[in-house]
Design a protein around this motif. Structure first.
Motif, PDB file in Angstrom:
ATOM      1  N   SER A 240       0.843  -1.196   0.000  1.00 42.38           N
ATOM      2  CA  SER A 240       0.000   0.000   0.000  1.00 42.38           C
ATOM      3  C   SER A 240       0.872   1.237   0.000  1.00 42.38           C
ATOM      4  O   SER A 240       1.578   1.507   0.978  1.00 42.38           O
ATOM      5  CB  SER A 240      -0.916   0.005   1.227  1.00 42.38           C
ATOM      6  N   GLY A 241       0.825   1.992  -1.108  1.00 45.55           N
ATOM      7  CA  GLY A 241       1.577   3.236  -1.163  1.00 45.55           C
ATOM      8  C   GLY A 241       1.061   4.247  -0.158  1.00 45.55           C
ATOM      9  O   GLY A 241       1.850   4.972   0.472  1.00 45.55           O
ATOM     10  N   THR A 242      -0.250   4.290   0.037  1.00 44.03           N
ATOM     11  CA  THR A 242      -0.838   5.235   0.983  1.00 44.03           C
ATOM     12  C   THR A 242      -0.309   5.027   2.391  1.00 44.03           C
ATOM     13  O   THR A 242      -0.030   5.992   3.116  1.00 44.03           O
ATOM     14  CB  THR A 242      -2.379   5.093   0.980  1.00 44.03           C
ATOM     15  N   SER A 243      -0.136   3.772   2.783  1.00 45.53           N
ATOM     16  CA  SER A 243       0.360   3.492   4.136  1.00 45.53           C
ATOM     17  C   SER A 243       1.817   3.905   4.313  1.00 45.53           C
ATOM     18  O   SER A 243       2.279   4.109   5.441  1.00 45.53           O
ATOM     19  CB  SER A 243       0.209   2.010   4.462  1.00 45.53           C
ATOM     20  N   VAL A 258      13.182   2.563   2.270  1.00 50.97           N
ATOM     21  CA  VAL A 258      13.426   1.534   1.266  1.00 50.97           C
ATOM     22  C   VAL A 258      12.117   0.796   0.997  1.00 50.97           C
ATOM     23  O   VAL A 258      11.546   0.176   1.896  1.00 50.97           O
ATOM     24  CB  VAL A 258      14.508   0.540   1.718  1.00 50.97           C
ATOM     25  N   VAL A 259      11.643   0.875  -0.225  1.00 45.12           N
ATOM     26  CA  VAL A 259      10.373   0.284  -0.604  1.00 45.12           C
ATOM     27  C   VAL A 259      10.615  -1.098  -1.209  1.00 45.12           C
ATOM     28  O   VAL A 259      11.287  -1.226  -2.236  1.00 45.12           O
ATOM     29  CB  VAL A 259       9.623   1.179  -1.609  1.00 45.12           C
ATOM     30  N   PRO A 264      -0.340  -1.166  -5.675  1.00 46.11           N
ATOM     31  CA  PRO A 264      -1.045  -0.653  -6.852  1.00 46.11           C
ATOM     32  C   PRO A 264      -1.233   0.852  -6.823  1.00 46.11           C
ATOM     33  O   PRO A 264      -1.441   1.474  -7.868  1.00 46.11           O
ATOM     34  CB  PRO A 264      -2.393  -1.380  -6.783  1.00 46.11           C
ATOM     35  N   ASP A 265      -1.177   1.457  -5.634  1.00 46.28           N
ATOM     36  CA  ASP A 265      -1.380   2.905  -5.517  1.00 46.28           C
ATOM     37  C   ASP A 265      -0.043   3.599  -5.303  1.00 46.28           C
ATOM     38  O   ASP A 265       0.898   3.018  -4.748  1.00 46.28           O
ATOM     39  CB  ASP A 265      -2.340   3.234  -4.370  1.00 46.28           C
TER      40      ASP A 265
END
Length: 338
Positions: A240-243, A258-259, A264-265
């Motif tokens: 979750s990009g939002t998180s 670091v991702v 998807p977002d």
């Protein structure tokens, strides 16, 4: 044995058990008998048709442990009987510019196991010799399999930025990736903060190595990390990009987010949060085959183990569905001997 069984993915959300002819490995490749194969969320690329040509059959699975039973022409470092692993990257070419500069992860001519080339939902698979990983003596196949992808991904993520021993390192998410990241961070000598949703996960987080626990449902995780002095590295494992958005504010000066969780977002960040504090955001895919050997050796030395649920090879679709449901704790592994 002149044939072997494999599960082919075609179209969307379809796995079909087929029988394939056993062939000799190509030059520079090996053939191995699969002992175990982890079921990873990235397997959706094959099973859900997220490929250029979903109609082309492909065997999913990229957390493979097996024994070599044949080697192709030109292979000199590997022999039949060697116990090896294969991860997401199926072997670098040695010839493209990234390879010539030692950047094997970003090789321009490298197949993705179980996505662009057949993987380990099968009794037999094939791999480029440059992608092979030696499995240490004493490490069971079911334990080694998830470490080849989930383990390597989180360990290399933690190593993306120079971080002193004792520095605060945070792990967002306690799932298939996060439960390993916490163990690695603790073993590397860091002060470890776990970020997850709900107080019920605190006990597990601390058992896995966390010194601090942040419940993101009741507090802003960036603010909480800043109150702890700021994290030198935050490994974001949630899909979750939002998180991830609040996390940048929780970095110490010069710190790196670091991702490793594919979402998807999009991740959005205020420019001031990067500029003031000279903070960084980086992506981390995985590591090279020799880095994976280091990963397995480190894991064995420090007792780092994945939590696994095993299922027989013949139940590959059930195992995939179990992984996809999010109910598995934490990695599902196909055991060829079950």
């Amino acid at each position: 044995m002149s044939a072997y069984r494999a599960f082919e993915a075609t179209g969307v959300h379809q796995l079909r058990l087929v029988e394939r002819e056993l062939v000799d490995p190509e030059p520079g490749h090996v053939r191995l008998r699969v002992e175990a194969c982890g079921v990873c969320h990235s397997d959706v690329l094959a099973v859900e048709g997220l490929r250029p040509d979903p109609s082309r059959p492909v065997v999913p699975g990229h957390e493979i442990v097996g024994v070599i039973d044949a080697v192709g022409a030109g292979v000199t470092a590997w022999r039949p009987g060697d116990r090896v692993g294969v991860g997401f990257l199926n072997g670098h070419c040695w010839e493209c510019e990234p390879c010539r500069r030692g950047d094997f992860v970003n090789c321009l001519d490298q197949e993705q196991t179980g996505t662009t080339i057949d993987g380990g939902y099968a009794e037999v698979t094939y791999a480029r010799a440059s992608g092979l990983v030696r499995i240490p003596d004493g490490m069971p196949a079911v334990e080694a399999a998830p470490l080849l992808c989930a383990g390597l991904t989180t360990l290399t993520g933690l190593q993306q930025a120079p971080t002193r021993a004792g520095a605060l390192v945070a792990v967002q998410g306690i799932g298939g990736l996060g439960h390993l990241a916490l163990q690695y961070a603790r073993s590397l000598g860091h002060r470890v903060a776990a970020i997850a949703r709900g107080q019920e996960k605190e006990r597990l987080a601390r058992e896995l190595g966390a010194h601090e626990y942040i419940d993101s449902t009741v507090t802003d995780p960036g603010t909480a990390l800043a109150d702890l002095g700021g994290a030198s590295v935050i490994v974001a494992t949630a899909s979750s990009g939002t998180s991830m958005n609040p996390l940048v504010r929780g970095l110490a000066p010069g710190g790196t987010l670091v991702v490793v969780g594919a979402a998807p977002d999009p991740l959005t960040v205020a420019t001031a949060d990067l500029i003031f504090g000279t903070r960084h955001i980086a992506g981390s895919l995985t590591g090279s085959s020799i880095q994976n050997e280091d990963n397995l050796a480190f894991s064995l030395a420090h007792g780092i183990r994945p939590a696994t649920e095993t299922m027989p090879f013949t139940q590959a679709m059930d195992a995939y569905e179990r992984m996809l449901s999010g109910k598995a704790r934490f990695r599902v592994v196909l055991d060829m001997n079950a």
